[in-house]
Structures are given as C-alpha cells and as structure tokens.
Write a protein that holds these residues in place. Structure first.
Motif, mmCIF file in Angstrom:
data_model
loop_
_atom_site.group_PDB
_atom_site.id
_atom_site.type_symbol
_atom_site.label_atom_id
_atom_site.label_comp_id
_atom_site.label_asym_id
_atom_site.label_seq_id
_atom_site.Cartn_x
_atom_site.Cartn_y
_atom_site.Cartn_z
ATOM 1 N N HIS A 45 73.947 26.456 -6.840
ATOM 2 C CA HIS A 45 72.857 25.601 -6.375
ATOM 3 C C HIS A 45 71.598 26.374 -5.999
ATOM 4 O O HIS A 45 70.529 25.767 -5.872
ATOM 5 C CB HIS A 45 73.304 24.764 -5.168
ATOM 6 N N ASN A 46 71.717 27.689 -5.811
ATOM 7 C CA ASN A 46 70.530 28.402 -5.327
ATOM 8 C C ASN A 46 70.141 29.646 -6.116
ATOM 9 O O ASN A 46 69.075 30.199 -5.881
ATOM 10 C CB ASN A 46 70.677 28.756 -3.836
ATOM 11 N N ASP A 47 70.973 30.112 -7.034
ATOM 12 C CA ASP A 47 70.604 31.275 -7.850
ATOM 13 C C ASP A 47 71.305 31.182 -9.201
ATOM 14 O O ASP A 47 72.399 31.712 -9.400
ATOM 15 C CB ASP A 47 70.971 32.581 -7.136
#
Length: 114
Positions: A45-47
């Motif tokens: 979700h973030n990288d």
C-alpha cells in the motif's frame, strides 16, 4: 486460486543439486516464504517498488523449490504492480497468507516423508 500445488520434480531436482544441504535449505526457504510474503503485504500500500521486489523474490524462490501455486500468486502480484494495477495486486495478495502456509505445510510433509 486457493489450491496448493507443489511440483515434486522441482523439489527432487533441488534435492539432487543440494545433496546433504537440501533439508536445511528447504526449511530456510519456507521461512523466507513467510518473510517475503509478510514484506509484500506490509509494503503493497505504500511502496510499490519494494513490494514488487519482494514479490519477485518470493516468485523465484517458490518456483525453485516447487511451490508452484505460491509462485503463481507472487507472479500475479509482481506483474500487477509493475503495470500499475494496484487493485489487481491487492486482490491477488489476499491469497498470499494461505498460499504461504499451505505451501510450507506441503513442503514440510514432503520432506518428512523422505
């Protein structure tokens, strides 16, 4: 796809290649499946780049040691992330925990039956 598929030919090839070190290496790889699967889920979700690298490593390791269905799920996640289809990657990642656990169990059973 929640069926667990193990390619015993791949396992036997690795066993032949690694000899005495096969058992320890397979146990290590099962731990790596768990670590890499967790890393994919933690970063998806973030990288996206990091998640894709973890999915790539999981795909390759799983394929080498006969965890075919796990490799397929990791491949789908990697390809989806690389084509910027996050929704498809997330959908595929929902199978990751069960594939890791199921593959690990089948590989452990196979090893114990040797």
């Amino acid at each position: 796809m929640n069926t667990i598929i193990i390619d015993e030919n791949a396992l036997e090839s690795m066993e032949s290649l690694l000899g005495e070190q096969f058992s320890d290496t397979l146990v290590f790889c099962c731990a790596e499946f768990e670590r890499l699967g967790s890393e994919v889920l933690a970063t998806i979700h973030n990288d996206i780049q990091v998640a894709s690298r973890h999915a790539h490593s999981l795909k390759s390791n799983a394929a080498q040691f006969g965890a075919s269905s796990l490799s397929d799920v990791a491949r789908e996640i990697e390809q989806s992330l690389n084509s910027n289809n996050l929704a498809q990657a997330i959908e595929a990642s929902q199978l990751l925990d069960s594939q890791v656990a199921g593959s690990k169990a089948k590989l452990t059973d196979w090893l114990q039956s040797r």
